[in-house]
Design an enzyme around this catalytic site. Structure first.
Site, PDB file in Angstrom:
ATOM      1  CB  CYS A 567      -1.001   0.065   1.069  1.00 16.21           C
ATOM      2  SG  CYS A 567      -2.207  -1.096   0.819  1.00 16.21           S
ATOM      3  CG  ASP A 568       4.026   2.183   2.394  1.00 16.03           C
ATOM      4  OD1 ASP A 568       3.361   2.906   2.811  1.00 16.03           O
ATOM      5  OD2 ASP A 568       4.981   1.492   3.102  1.00 16.03           O
TER       6      ASP A 568
END
Ligand code: OXK
Length: 810
Positions: A567-568
């Site tokens: 998700c980064d």
């Protein structure tokens, strides 16, 4: 200025048939681009069957397709009919870009191949999405998301003691590749504006997976550490724990957060034990720690735990799934999940917000198959064929070489958004406080009593290439004034602190736009700038827990597991996309705006399938370990190679199509058991997957991994050796130059993953400048950019407003 859709001057043809291409054009259509999907008469595969294997009722388009194809147009063309192919070419002649993957009958027509399209339409951007890239030794080889995860190391590192390693559920890599593709396309379009020259954007899903699903730049980390990764798989701790009424997820990304977590779970002895700050030590004492955390969590409801965690600022989230996420108050309040235009189905909203005069179009419905064929046939018959326009030779400008970007960012998500702009030409200035620098520096290979320890942080080196470093204290009034002056000369500001931080500095768009109305101000909070969860903090893992990604990762009889990190780059790529949408408006009007990109919103989009399928069909996606709803057989199998002490070495095999099954049967030597007629179809194979696993397991156990890969890959079966994530030496990576070498004055030579979207017209290394040392470019910024005198510079330094290197004592 009147309201406008940011990309309403962009036309994109979609010739793809996978999730990656569809999500790419979904993002573009969401920003107002005209997207024309060219489909063979049988239609896009997702019209009939979703990626998770749901077969839509007869005559009805699949719910996932309706989401992905919302607001697009459909032109149907029979690849066997020259007139139909000519129509597609006529539409392409009027387009700015095409998104292509090799998997539809139409995309297989020779005139519609990437090289042929580039030759015929030199002004067109041709985005090719393939498993391994368009060329190189692995180009064209069979693969599924599962085998790509295995090759990249994305499976090998994730797991719990005593269990096999486990893959990430939900085809996240394909969604990730689609996001990178959309982001790369907009960058290429901005470069095209200068010379009208299109290019092939050669996108490798393998590289997208390697970059995002291998738990944070392991190649860089272990290259700098000078040792391989410990081969034992790992899992987050504290991670996901059962509560009285569900599951809760934690992520203690900083030492402080671990200490706060100890207070949360009432273990003051852990608080006093400094060794436990290191994740490795926590892993070593996994059983003991888990026993307490499990018991503590089981005695409380998820809501109780979340309230306590928020008060202590420990990143935490409920573990959402397709059935629960639409009821989460924050997502409802922020309208992050909305009813589909067709009604009856809940789907994610656009994953970012523009707070400016330009507005995003309301989500539209998906087109019926061929709904726009006649209209396009008329249009191309009526209008003259547009000329391609002049094109210059290679060596044009970089997409963002006119931009100065200032970033107030930390960890991975925010830095990766700014890094993308730097890769393609922007001047990026990273601001860090000498007293509180980017937390990535804390993940250093050196002990804190060693000289310049903060400059030995591999993950900082990997996520901050291409930037200049400004050591500036914004908790000092003169520091803030200096920042505002710098922003007056800048085009973009990106920040990813918790929302309270910029508010406390009173850095609002209203203030900044007074003196620089063109500034694009990108904010990347965990959950949003408003709403019940506004002040909660979160890491990638928190988003994976909340969005459903963790729910489908892990074994059916165990707890959900986080993919850990995806998700980064996902948030970073969405921010880079949203920022470019705002830039498209600014390029036309001169006006900047606030762009809000909550991390969780991009996670909810990528996990869309879960809520869509639950609300459309009542089907709740579940964890399936290394199996898949859309492949059978699929699993990890033990080979005959010498035991590694961890249940391996392993290979991954994945059969998604009937052709791949036939190829597997042939490669196995057509044994009698494999000839059963019901195994020729997916449903029959799925029903007997235990038996197929046993058969394949027995076959693999007699052979080395190399033999298995050679036999199956040559036959066209998706197969992989289960690699470890620090191995950068795949021939395919080397061929494409995916990893680039970067020299660092303190650390020495390091290796950093590049971009999965290869620009083929102007080839340039994307890591042309190493990551900055703390405060390294203070003099350039203060004296050259801001025109201050040497005396003023000295004064700022003497008063610790600016500083070089870490200075914790103020
Ligand atoms: C990542 C976080 C959880 C980290 O939490 P915290 O460590 O509690 O940080 P906060 O953002 O709340 O606060 C930052 C603090 O740094 C201080 N700070 C920062 N820069 C400066 C400068 N230049 N000068 C002075 N002070 C500064 C700031 O004043 C705050 O101090 P105080 O006021 O004294 O506290 C949070 O920032 C967050 O939720 N961010 C939004 C979502 C996000 O991007 N998450 C990380 C993704 S990357 C990831 O997941 C990964 O890499 O892994």
């Amino acid at each position: 200025m009147t309201d406008m859709s940011p990309l309403d001057d962009v036309t994109v043809v979609d010739l793809s048939s996978g999730v990656a291409g569809a999500y790419c054009t979904h993002l573009l259509a969401g920003a107002g681009a005209v997207v024309v999907r060219a489909e063979p008469p049988e239609g896009h595969p997702l019209r009939r069957r979703s990626a998770s294997g749901i077969v839509s009722p007869d005559g009805e388009d699949g719910a996932l397709f309706r989401f992905l194809a919302g607001s697009t147009q459909s032109v149907v063309a029979d690849p066997e009919r020259p007139a139909d192919v000519a129509l597609v070419l006529d539409v392409l002649a009027r387009a700015d870009a095409v998104v292509w993957d090799p998997d539809s009958r139409l995309a297989a027509v020779p005139a519609l191949q990437p090289a042929a399209l580039h030759e015929r339409f030199p002004a067109l951007d041709v985005l090719a999405l393939t498993a391994f890239g368009l060329d190189g030794p692995w180009a064209g080889r069979a693969a599924t998301e599962f085998t790509l995860q295995a090759w990249s190391g994305a499976i090998g590192w994730r797991g719990l003691p005593g269990r096999p390693p486990v893959s990430v559920g939900g085809r996240v890599g394909e969604w990730m590749a689609g996001t990178f593709a959309a982001t790369g396309l907009l960058a290429s379009r901005r470069r095209r504006a200068s010379d009208h020259g299109g290019q092939i954007l050669d996108t490798s899903i393998f590289e997208a997976v390697a970059l995002s699903l291998t738990n944070m730049h392991p190649v860089t980390y272990f290259a700098e550490a000078g040792r391989p990764r410990d081969p034992a798989p790992m899992s987050l701790l504290p991670g996901i724990h059962a509560t009285k009424d569900g599951w809760v997820g934690f992520m203690t990304g900083t030492g402080q957060q671990w200490l706060d977590f100890c207070v949360l779970v009432e273990r003051f002895d852990w608080l006093d034990d400094e060794t436990l700050i290191a994740q490795g030590e926590r892993e070593r004492r996994r059983d003991e720690l888990t026993a307490h955390i499990d018991a503590w969590a089981a005695a409380r409801t998820t809501a109780e735990i979340l309230e306590l965690a928020a008060a202590l600022r420990v990143p935490a989230a409920p573990v959402g799934n397709g059935a629960t996420i639409s009821a989460i108050d924050h997502f409802a309040d922020q309208e992050m999940l909305v009813e589909a235009p067709e009604g009856g189905v809940v789907q994610p909203a656009t994953p970012y917000r523009l707070h400016g005069k330009a507005s995003l179009p309301a989500p539209g419905r998906a087109p019926a198959l061929g709904e726009h064929t006649a209209e396009w046939a008329r249009r191309v018959a009526d209008g003259p064929r547009p000329s391609a326009g002049p094109t210059s030779g290679p060596g044009g400008r970089l997409p963002f070489d006119d931009l100065r970007v200032v970033e107030l960012t930390a960890f991975w998500a925010g830095p990766s958004a700014a890094q993308f702009l730097g890769m393609h030409g922007a001047e990026v200035i990273k601001v860090e406080s000498p007293a509180r620098p980017d937390g990535m520096r804390a993940l250093s290979l050196r002990a804190v009593d060693e000289e310049q320890w903060w400059e030995y942080a591999p993950l900082f080196h990997a996520t901050n290439t291409g930037k200049l470093g400004l050591g500036l204290r914004l908790d000092r009034p003169r520091g803030l004034e200096l920042l505002v002056d710098l922003l007056d000369t800048s085009d973009v500001l990106i920040e990813n602190f918790s929302p309270r931080v910029l508010d406390s500095w009173e850095l609002s768009p209203e203030l900044l736009h007074q003196t620089n109305p063109g500034l694009i101000f990108v904010r990347m909070p965990a959950f949003g700038l408003t709403g019940p969860w506004r002040d909660r903090t979160g890491f990638a893992q928190t988003m994976e827990q909340a969005s459903g990604m963790a729910w489908v990762t892990g074994f059916p009889d165990g707890a959900p597991q986080v993919p850990s990190g995806v998700c980064d780059p996902l948030a970073g790529a969405h921010a880079a996309f949203a920022l470019q949408v705002a830039l498209a408006v600014r390029d036309r009007t001169g006006e900047g705006m606030l762009v809000e990109v909550p991390m969780v919103a991009s996670a909810l989009n990528v996990a869309a399938e879960q809520v869509i399928e639950y609300t459309a069909y009542g089907v709740l996606a579940q964890r399936q370990g290394n199996r898949s709803p859309s492949a059978a057989p699929q699993n990890l199998y033990r080979t005959a190679d010498p035991d590694d002490g961890l249940g391996g070495p392993l290979v991954a095999i994945s059969v998604e199509t009937d052709d791949q099954w036939t190829a597997l049967v042939d490669a196995l030597g057509r044994p009698g058991w494999a000839q059963a007629s019901e195994l020729a179809g997916f449903a029959g194979r799925k029903a007997r997957e235990d038996e197929l696993d046993a058969r394949l397991g027995a076959w693999c156990a007699q052979r080395s991994a190399d033999e298995i890969v050679a036999a199956l890959w040559t036959a066209g079966v998706p197969v992989a050796r289960v690699a470890m994530p620090h191995e950068p030496d795949h021939t395919q990576f080397a061929h494409r130059g995916f990893f680039e070498t970067v020299e660092h004055p303190v650390e020495g030579s390091t290796i950093v993953a590049g971009s999965p979207v290869r620009f083929t017209r102007d080839r340039y290394p994307v890591h042309r400048r190493r990551a900055p040392m703390l405060g390294e470019h203070n003099a350039y910024v203060v004296t050259e950019l801001l025109g201050m005198t040497a005396d003023e510079y000295d004064d700022l330094e003497a008063n610790h407003v600016i500083g070089t290197g870490l200075r914790l004592d103020g």
